[in-house]
Design a protein around this motif. Sequence first.
Motif, PDB file in Angstrom:
ATOM      1  N   MET A  91       0.889  -1.211   0.136  1.00 41.01           N
ATOM      2  CA  MET A  91       0.580  -0.146  -0.241  1.00 41.01           C
ATOM      3  C   MET A  91       0.680   1.348   0.473  1.00 41.01           C
ATOM      4  O   MET A  91       0.621   2.444  -0.962  1.00 41.01           O
ATOM      5  CB  MET A  91      -1.035  -0.167   0.609  1.00 41.01           C
ATOM      6  CG  MET A  91      -1.816   1.474   1.643  1.00 41.01           C
ATOM      7  SD  MET A  91      -1.094   2.149   2.100  1.00 41.01           S
ATOM      8  CE  MET A  91      -1.668   1.533   3.667  1.00 41.01           C
ATOM      9  N   TYR A  92       1.543   1.396   0.901  1.00 48.72           N
ATOM     10  CA  TYR A  92       3.029   2.758   0.347  1.00 48.72           C
ATOM     11  C   TYR A  92       3.558   2.662  -0.361  1.00 48.72           C
ATOM     12  O   TYR A  92       3.669   3.502  -1.317  1.00 48.72           O
ATOM     13  CB  TYR A  92       3.556   2.440   1.772  1.00 48.72           C
ATOM     14  CG  TYR A  92       3.053   2.345   3.590  1.00 48.72           C
ATOM     15  CD1 TYR A  92       2.365   4.037   3.501  1.00 48.72           C
ATOM     16  CD2 TYR A  92       2.995   1.944   3.931  1.00 48.72           C
ATOM     17  CE1 TYR A  92       1.738   3.644   4.934  1.00 48.72           C
ATOM     18  CE2 TYR A  92       2.680   2.053   5.428  1.00 48.72           C
ATOM     19  CZ  TYR A  92       1.371   3.544   5.927  1.00 48.72           C
ATOM     20  OH  TYR A  92       0.813   3.203   7.460  1.00 48.72           O
ATOM     21  N   ALA A  93       4.036   1.533  -0.928  1.00 47.94           N
ATOM     22  CA  ALA A  93       4.817   1.079  -1.643  1.00 47.94           C
ATOM     23  C   ALA A  93       4.183   1.930  -3.029  1.00 47.94           C
ATOM     24  O   ALA A  93       3.797   2.976  -4.448  1.00 47.94           O
ATOM     25  CB  ALA A  93       5.627  -0.148  -2.674  1.00 47.94           C
ATOM     26  N   LEU A  94       2.534   2.145  -3.101  1.00 50.87           N
ATOM     27  CA  LEU A  94       1.654   2.576  -4.365  1.00 50.87           C
ATOM     28  C   LEU A  94       1.267   3.655  -4.102  1.00 50.87           C
ATOM     29  O   LEU A  94       1.485   4.348  -5.298  1.00 50.87           O
ATOM     30  CB  LEU A  94       0.141   1.516  -3.829  1.00 50.87           C
ATOM     31  CG  LEU A  94      -0.411   2.739  -4.459  1.00 50.87           C
ATOM     32  CD1 LEU A  94      -0.807   2.189  -6.363  1.00 50.87           C
ATOM     33  CD2 LEU A  94      -2.307   1.587  -4.550  1.00 50.87           C
ATOM     34  N   TYR A  95       0.704   4.231  -3.000  1.00 52.46           N
ATOM     35  CA  TYR A  95       0.953   5.485  -3.073  1.00 52.46           C
ATOM     36  C   TYR A  95       2.420   6.295  -3.265  1.00 52.46           C
ATOM     37  O   TYR A  95       1.990   7.002  -3.089  1.00 52.46           O
ATOM     38  CB  TYR A  95       0.558   6.322  -1.161  1.00 52.46           C
ATOM     39  CG  TYR A  95      -1.228   6.036  -1.175  1.00 52.46           C
ATOM     40  CD1 TYR A  95      -2.247   6.865  -1.580  1.00 52.46           C
ATOM     41  CD2 TYR A  95      -1.436   4.042  -0.820  1.00 52.46           C
ATOM     42  CE1 TYR A  95      -3.226   6.945  -1.416  1.00 52.46           C
ATOM     43  CE2 TYR A  95      -3.196   4.261  -1.157  1.00 52.46           C
ATOM     44  CZ  TYR A  95      -4.095   4.862  -0.890  1.00 52.46           C
ATOM     45  OH  TYR A  95      -4.869   5.265  -1.128  1.00 52.46           O
ATOM     46  N   PHE A  96       3.410   5.965  -2.766  1.00 49.49           N
ATOM     47  CA  PHE A  96       4.705   6.772  -2.481  1.00 49.49           C
ATOM     48  C   PHE A  96       5.382   5.990  -3.449  1.00 49.49           C
ATOM     49  O   PHE A  96       6.249   7.381  -4.129  1.00 49.49           O
ATOM     50  CB  PHE A  96       5.600   5.894  -1.248  1.00 49.49           C
ATOM     51  CG  PHE A  96       5.019   6.806   0.161  1.00 49.49           C
ATOM     52  CD1 PHE A  96       3.702   7.367   0.193  1.00 49.49           C
ATOM     53  CD2 PHE A  96       5.357   5.863   0.521  1.00 49.49           C
ATOM     54  CE1 PHE A  96       3.998   7.514   1.862  1.00 49.49           C
ATOM     55  CE2 PHE A  96       5.253   6.162   2.098  1.00 49.49           C
ATOM     56  CZ  PHE A  96       4.056   7.349   2.315  1.00 49.49           C
ATOM     57  N   GLY A  97       5.113   5.059  -4.512  1.00 49.46           N
ATOM     58  CA  GLY A  97       4.939   5.360  -6.091  1.00 49.46           C
ATOM     59  C   GLY A  97       4.637   5.581  -7.175  1.00 49.46           C
ATOM     60  O   GLY A  97       5.092   5.324  -8.777  1.00 49.46           O
ATOM     61  N   GLY A  98       3.305   5.242  -7.235  1.00 47.16           N
ATOM     62  CA  GLY A  98       2.882   5.242  -8.254  1.00 47.16           C
ATOM     63  C   GLY A  98       1.748   5.764  -7.959  1.00 47.16           C
ATOM     64  O   GLY A  98       0.891   5.580  -9.627  1.00 47.16           O
ATOM     65  N   MET A  99       1.543   6.423  -7.468  1.00 41.74           N
ATOM     66  CA  MET A  99       0.409   7.413  -6.969  1.00 41.74           C
ATOM     67  C   MET A  99       0.782   8.815  -7.884  1.00 41.74           C
ATOM     68  O   MET A  99       1.729   9.510  -7.864  1.00 41.74           O
ATOM     69  CB  MET A  99      -0.254   7.919  -5.858  1.00 41.74           C
ATOM     70  CG  MET A  99      -1.232   6.557  -5.005  1.00 41.74           C
ATOM     71  SD  MET A  99      -2.711   7.332  -6.292  1.00 41.74           S
ATOM     72  CE  MET A  99      -3.334   5.963  -4.500  1.00 41.74           C
ATOM     73  N   GLY A 100       0.270   9.321  -8.951  1.00 41.87           N
ATOM     74  CA  GLY A 100      -0.010  10.842  -9.668  1.00 41.87           C
ATOM     75  C   GLY A 100       1.453  10.467  -9.929  1.00 41.87           C
ATOM     76  O   GLY A 100       2.041   9.065 -10.841  1.00 41.87           O
ATOM     77  N   ALA A 101       2.805  11.765 -10.321  1.00 40.30           N
ATOM     78  CA  ALA A 101       3.478  11.486 -11.365  1.00 40.30           C
ATOM     79  C   ALA A 101       4.343  11.524 -10.802  1.00 40.30           C
ATOM     80  O   ALA A 101       5.100  11.807  -9.878  1.00 40.30           O
ATOM     81  CB  ALA A 101       3.406  12.462 -12.047  1.00 40.30           C
ATOM     82  N   LYS A 102       5.750  11.393 -11.371  1.00 40.93           N
ATOM     83  CA  LYS A 102       7.338  11.449 -10.338  1.00 40.93           C
ATOM     84  C   LYS A 102       7.668  12.643  -9.506  1.00 40.93           C
ATOM     85  O   LYS A 102       7.699  12.782  -8.660  1.00 40.93           O
ATOM     86  CB  LYS A 102       8.870  10.617 -11.257  1.00 40.93           C
ATOM     87  CG  LYS A 102      10.226  10.496 -10.588  1.00 40.93           C
ATOM     88  CD  LYS A 102      10.389   9.947 -11.499  1.00 40.93           C
ATOM     89  CE  LYS A 102      11.839   9.445 -10.610  1.00 40.93           C
ATOM     90  NZ  LYS A 102      11.898   8.707  -8.993  1.00 40.93           N
ATOM     91  N   THR A 103       7.346  13.135 -10.983  1.00 36.29           N
ATOM     92  CA  THR A 103       7.376  15.182  -9.848  1.00 36.29           C
ATOM     93  C   THR A 103       5.995  15.294  -9.899  1.00 36.29           C
ATOM     94  O   THR A 103       6.865  16.544  -9.000  1.00 36.29           O
ATOM     95  CB  THR A 103       7.630  15.662 -11.940  1.00 36.29           C
ATOM     96  OG1 THR A 103       6.148  15.717 -12.776  1.00 36.29           O
ATOM     97  CG2 THR A 103       8.975  15.033 -12.406  1.00 36.29           C
ATOM     98  N   LYS A 104       5.256  14.525  -9.503  1.00 32.65           N
ATOM     99  CA  LYS A 104       4.415  15.850  -8.840  1.00 32.65           C
ATOM    100  C   LYS A 104       3.193  13.985  -7.931  1.00 32.65           C
ATOM    101  O   LYS A 104       2.154  14.026  -8.176  1.00 32.65           O
ATOM    102  CB  LYS A 104       3.124  16.685  -9.527  1.00 32.65           C
ATOM    103  CG  LYS A 104       2.413  17.715  -8.551  1.00 32.65           C
ATOM    104  CD  LYS A 104       1.470  18.535  -9.249  1.00 32.65           C
ATOM    105  CE  LYS A 104       2.392  19.442 -10.138  1.00 32.65           C
ATOM    106  NZ  LYS A 104       2.654  19.910  -8.451  1.00 32.65           N
TER     107      LYS A 104
END
Length: 347
Positions: free
Chosen positions: A248-261
């Motif tokens: 879950m944390y990997a999804l939110y910190f790594g996969g949510m939104g764009a890498k720059t935002k």
Amino acid sequence: MARDLKLALQTGYWGSGPPHGVEESIAEAERLGFHSIWTAESYGSDVLTPLAWWGSRTERVQLGTAIMQMSARRPAAAAMAAITMDHLSGGRFILGLGVSGPQVVEGWYGEPFAKPLARTREYVSILREIWARRGPVTFEGDHYTLGLPGPSGLGKPLKSTVHPLREDIPIYLAAEGPKNVALAAELCDGWLALFYSPHAEDLYLPNLQEGWAREGARRSREDFEVAATVPVIVHDDVEQAADLLRPMYALYFGGMGAKTKNFHANVPIRMGYEAVVDEVQSLYLEGKKTEAAAAIPTALVEQMALIGPADKIRHDLEAWRDSVVTTLMISGDAATIRRAAEVVLDA
């Protein structure tokens, strides 16, 4: 000063369909004396229909939206929904709002994401003006206009035909960035904190204090609610409990939104985990989700969640009791929330 914490059930937004066993979880939450139950929306299930459906089977718990997407509804539509829900629930409704992020706002709702703070200020002002029902509502802002001088020339200011059960329906704001947290403290009755750590309270408290100190602030620290989403997993093995949360944390910190935002990723970055977030984002965006999850340190999980044996959780709860948090929002099936309640409420 340590104090008691309230518990809330976060049902979340749906995956491919309604969450299994949610009716039993809600019934158990009501039986256990939970403060509230909450629903959510993103770009699948909506936030109001499940809350009305499931909430109709409850009598005491408050019913909240966490969150109602501001871009999904014009302010008047949100005000109407809140009036309706508050009447149907006998005054138990809490309107939780949020601006979401540009990927969802522009990609799904087709609305511009620009100037979210200014939009929020206007949105909340219109809600309260409609609920006050002092007369036909007019509003001229940079983002919203009521009494729009449209091409038909027939538009006119209106007043809600329905008298609100309460004109002070509580508004909680979902916020992660410093300026948005301060705005929540200034304008609203509560703050919905998605990723919060009592071990890093200095990241948030100055912003809350700034908001409470602003001229015309609605609340003070003494009567302001902070509802924090906190996974609670009672488990004999801390590492195995952390493994349940790493994806879950990997999804939110790594996969949510764009890498720059990615507003979610900014939280652990501000906590000192910038290198970890960079690694997690790189792995996740390469499709290596398992590796991204494995890169989430147990120490980070323990700062944001309550995991491990019951005695450890009771010990770790003291930091939450000493924080500004007033409500722990937890998720899970009936057995999970029952066990969590035994530990948290009896601690």
